[in-house]
Design an enzyme around this catalytic site. Sequence first.
Site, PDB file in Angstrom:
ATOM      1  CG  HIS A  54      -7.756  -9.923  -8.048  1.00 19.58           C
ATOM      2  ND1 HIS A  54      -6.977  -9.480  -9.107  1.00 19.58           N
ATOM      3  CD2 HIS A  54      -8.125 -11.184  -8.370  1.00 19.58           C
ATOM      4  CE1 HIS A  54      -6.891 -10.439 -10.010  1.00 19.58           C
ATOM      5  NE2 HIS A  54      -7.579 -11.485  -9.587  1.00 19.58           N
ATOM      6  CG  HIS A  78      -2.064  -1.007   1.042  1.00 21.17           C
ATOM      7  ND1 HIS A  78      -2.714  -1.588   2.105  1.00 21.17           N
ATOM      8  CD2 HIS A  78      -2.638  -1.523  -0.078  1.00 21.17           C
ATOM      9  CE1 HIS A  78      -3.642  -2.407   1.658  1.00 21.17           C
ATOM     10  NE2 HIS A  78      -3.620  -2.384   0.340  1.00 21.17           N
ATOM     11  CG  ASP A  97     -12.499 -13.398 -14.174  1.00 23.46           C
ATOM     12  OD1 ASP A  97     -12.115 -14.202 -13.307  1.00 23.46           O
ATOM     13  OD2 ASP A  97     -11.804 -13.083 -15.171  1.00 23.46           O
ATOM     14  CG  ASP A 109      -3.670  -7.485  -4.126  1.00 19.41           C
ATOM     15  OD1 ASP A 109      -3.050  -8.525  -3.876  1.00 19.41           O
ATOM     16  OD2 ASP A 109      -4.103  -6.714  -3.252  1.00 19.41           O
TER      17      ASP A 109
END
Length: 267
Positions: free
Chosen positions: A27, A4, A128, A149
């Site tokens: 993700h 992050h 997806d 991710d």
Amino acid sequence: MVKHVLLTRLIEYLKRKDKPFRVFDTHAGRGLYDLAAPEAQRTGEYRDGIERVVADAPELSADPLFSAYFAAIEPDIAAHRYPGSPLIARRLLRHQDRLSAYELHPADAAALRALFAGDVQVKAIELDAWLALGSHLPPKEKRGLVLIDPPFEKTSEIDDIAAGLARAYRRWPGGTYAVWYPLKRPAAVAALHRALAGLGADEVVVAEFLREAYGPDERFVGTGLAVVNPPFVFAEEAKAVLKRLVPLLGHGSTATARVFAPTADTP
């Protein structure tokens, strides 16, 4: 935490120009996590991460390389919550910038939509990740960042990343792509390095932090972030960030970090 902090550096670089940009989070998860929840208590990852840094190095919040990160998490930390990557990204956007956040798991996707309900700068979509990148790139803004991710729950994850990233790069070779991965199995990490080296991009920079040395049990020992088309300042900033975090987050003298360009022979 390492991921992050580096993510904020990439977004802050995009903000150097007035032109709008878009962040894609492939993700995205739920977007916000309760650190008192049973899952967070069971893994205890936050105790080895942000909790340790806040306790041992509060001065980091004033460091220019860390200030955007701490500003993004500050609204939640006091309430014992932690924002995920889509919420951190959102808090760094200007009025002209946009976020597209994708999550396939129905419950997490519903939580993500609720988190950003009414926010006109965010699209939270149950979809997806690889289908999303196949249909939504390039963005109309023509500038931006794709954060990949995945949960690394499937044995095919490295192959999926390699194939999905290659397709996305062909559609949008001018975008910046950041791929997070766990450091657990050296062979899997080496396979990802080979895939990145074979992508054909002008530049790829990898930043890896190991809180301890690899072990025979192949447990999680660190984190990596590979950036395709990185900002010219990213490698040096990543080195400086990792230099500060290794003594804070490392488990003894075996903690290490490195920033490098992957090749087909990189271990």
